[in-house]
Scaffold this motif. Structure first.
Motif, short mmCIF file in Angstrom:
data_model
loop_
_atom_site.label_atom_id
_atom_site.label_comp_id
_atom_site.label_asym_id
_atom_site.label_seq_id
_atom_site.Cartn_x
_atom_site.Cartn_y
_atom_site.Cartn_z
N LEU A 114 0.91 -1.17 0.17
CA LEU A 114 -0.11 0.11 0.04
C LEU A 114 1.01 1.06 0.13
N GLY A 115 1.87 1.23 0.64
CA GLY A 115 3.01 2.53 0.83
C GLY A 115 3.44 2.67 -0.49
N LEU A 116 3.90 1.65 -1.09
CA LEU A 116 4.55 1.69 -2.28
C LEU A 116 3.45 2.28 -3.49
N TYR A 117 2.28 1.77 -3.27
CA TYR A 117 1.20 2.33 -4.34
C TYR A 117 0.88 3.69 -3.91
N LEU A 118 0.80 4.01 -2.74
CA LEU A 118 0.60 5.66 -2.72
C LEU A 118 1.67 6.41 -2.52
N CYS A 119 2.76 5.98 -2.60
CA CYS A 119 4.07 7.14 -2.70
C CYS A 119 3.73 8.04 -3.93
N PRO A 120 4.11 9.24 -3.54
CA PRO A 120 3.71 10.40 -4.61
C PRO A 120 4.84 10.47 -5.67
N THR A 121 6.06 9.99 -5.55
CA THR A 121 7.26 9.95 -6.46
C THR A 121 7.59 8.65 -6.60
N LYS A 122 8.33 8.39 -7.57
CA LYS A 122 8.89 7.21 -8.08
C LYS A 122 10.54 7.23 -7.59
N PHE A 179 19.21 5.85 6.10
CA PHE A 179 19.88 6.63 5.00
C PHE A 179 19.33 7.87 4.41
N ILE A 180 17.90 7.70 4.37
CA ILE A 180 17.08 8.60 3.82
C ILE A 180 17.08 9.76 4.74
N CYS A 181 16.94 9.58 6.19
CA CYS A 181 17.13 10.54 7.46
C CYS A 181 18.51 11.43 7.40
N VAL A 182 19.47 10.53 7.25
CA VAL A 182 20.68 11.31 7.26
C VAL A 182 20.91 12.12 5.91
N GLU A 183 20.40 11.69 4.74
CA GLU A 183 20.68 12.56 3.75
C GLU A 183 19.64 13.74 3.79
N THR A 184 18.45 13.43 4.25
CA THR A 184 17.54 14.77 4.61
C THR A 184 18.11 15.69 5.41
N LYS A 185 18.79 15.54 6.60
CA LYS A 185 19.39 16.25 7.37
C LYS A 185 20.67 16.74 7.22
N TYR A 186 21.46 16.09 6.65
CA TYR A 186 22.65 16.42 6.42
C TYR A 186 22.98 16.88 4.78
N ILE A 240 9.29 10.22 7.54
CA ILE A 240 10.67 10.21 6.83
C ILE A 240 10.35 10.84 5.64
N ALA A 241 9.28 10.13 4.72
CA ALA A 241 9.27 10.64 3.31
C ALA A 241 8.88 12.25 3.28
N TYR A 242 7.95 12.68 4.24
CA TYR A 242 7.32 13.91 4.44
C TYR A 242 8.60 14.83 4.60
N GLN A 243 9.40 14.61 5.61
CA GLN A 243 10.60 15.43 5.82
C GLN A 243 11.44 15.44 4.84
N HIS A 244 11.68 14.60 3.91
CA HIS A 244 12.33 14.34 2.58
C HIS A 244 11.91 15.40 1.85
N TYR A 245 10.46 15.26 1.41
CA TYR A 245 9.87 16.04 0.63
C TYR A 245 10.17 17.57 1.01
N VAL A 246 9.90 17.98 2.32
CA VAL A 246 10.09 19.20 2.80
C VAL A 246 11.48 19.69 2.28
N ALA A 247 12.30 18.91 2.69
CA ALA A 247 13.93 19.51 2.20
C ALA A 247 14.26 19.59 0.82
N LYS A 248 13.23 18.88 -0.18
CA LYS A 248 13.28 19.03 -1.56
C LYS A 248 12.43 20.23 -2.11
N GLY A 249 11.75 21.03 -1.11
CA GLY A 249 10.81 21.97 -1.43
C GLY A 249 9.77 21.49 -2.22
N LEU A 250 9.20 20.28 -1.98
CA LEU A 250 7.76 20.04 -2.58
C LEU A 250 6.74 20.14 -1.83
#
Length: 282
Positions: A52-60, A106-113, A244-254
């Motif tokens: 379900l998470g894979l299906y609803l993920c807003p990006t690829k 991995f995603i958290c570290v790259e989002t933060k740093y 984690i996805a939400y924070q990643h997208y915030v960092a991307k400016g989305l």
């Protein structure tokens, strides 16, 4: 119960058990071919939420495709492990849990740093290889507690990184005129997962009092707490992954926001204008 085999269990198709832990569900009670019936059935919910998470993920983005797919693999491994209580099937349950948690770190570290260079994924891959080997070649309490320690460290790292990112991104979200859904996700992730951990600990350490059949049991029926652990823990993981996805997208400016898919399943959506400007995602 402790990581050992319960004396009140029945003999079944996959006997004898070779896993380093035998959970509180009485074995081969429902089916001669399924060691822990309810733990096996509840594992299917893990597969469902991963897909379900894979299906609803807003990006690829590959990082989220890998994460959600690995969560689904955890469900497959858990189904095989609880259905057989064999050591090799236990590895198919536990190792993907470590892999999925590592992907989230991995995603958290790259989002933060920011991007860390090739050394970071290589370092994580090396650590995963060593952990895989050690967990695979050990048995009994050593194997059980080695896995728990490894997985626990990853969980603590995720909690720390997401908490610090939450406070770091607050001003950024408000400056963009958006609504901060990070706190909503954090509250639900922590509450649901904490409840899951509590019932997991009860099932692990107080089995003789709740198994429904032993001489010391205060219950006349087994509440199948480990099966409920599957349901609540993966729900907590789902909320955590959304966070984690939400924070990643915030960092991307989305400019991400949370909505309820079909009125019940939390999911993320992205602002169309900013998404078009950032069409090329890593």
């Amino acid at each position: 119960m402790a990581p050992t085999t319960a004396s009140f269990d029945e003999i079944g198709y996959w006997s004898p058990n070779t896993a380093s832990v035998d959970w509180c569900e009485n074995n081969y009670v429902v089916s001669y071919y399924i060691a822990e019936f309810w733990n096996t059935i509840s594992s299917l919910f893990i597969i469902l939420l991963g897909e379900l998470g894979l299906y609803l993920c807003p990006t690829k983005e590959r990082r989220f495709k890998v994460t959600f797919r690995t969560i689904g693999i955890v469900g497959i491994g858990s189904t095989l492990f609880h259905g057989t209580l064999r050591h090799k099937m236990q590895l198919l349950d536990e190792l993907p849990m470590i892999y999925a948690a590592t992907a989230l770190v991995f995603i958290c570290v790259e989002t933060k740093y920011g991007p860390q260079g090739r050394w970071f994924p290589i370092g994580l891959a090396t650590w995963l290889a060593l952990t895989t080997i050690f967990v695979s070649i050990t048995g009994g309490k050593i194997q059980f507690y080695t896995f728990q320690a490894s997985f626990g460290v990853l969980q603590l790292a995720i909690i720390y990184l997401t908490a610090t990112l939450h406070h770091q991104q607050k001003p950024l979200i408000l400056a963009r005129g958006g609504q901060n859904h990070s706190g909503w996700l954090i509250t639900r992730a922590l509450c649901v997962y904490s409840f899951a951990v509590i019932i997991w600990l009860i099932d692990l350490h107080l089995c003789e009092f709740i198994n429904g059949v032993g001489p010391n049991s205060v219950l006349k029926w087994n509440p199948q707490l480990h099966a409920w652990w599957h349901v609540f823990s993966i729900t907590g993981v789902y909320f955590s992954t959304l966070l984690i996805a939400y924070q990643h997208y915030v960092a991307k400016g989305l400019n991400p926001s949370v909505y309820l898919w079909k009125g019940f399943a939390p999911a993320l959506t992205l602002d169309a204008k900013t998404l078009n400007k950032n069409a090329k995602l890593n």
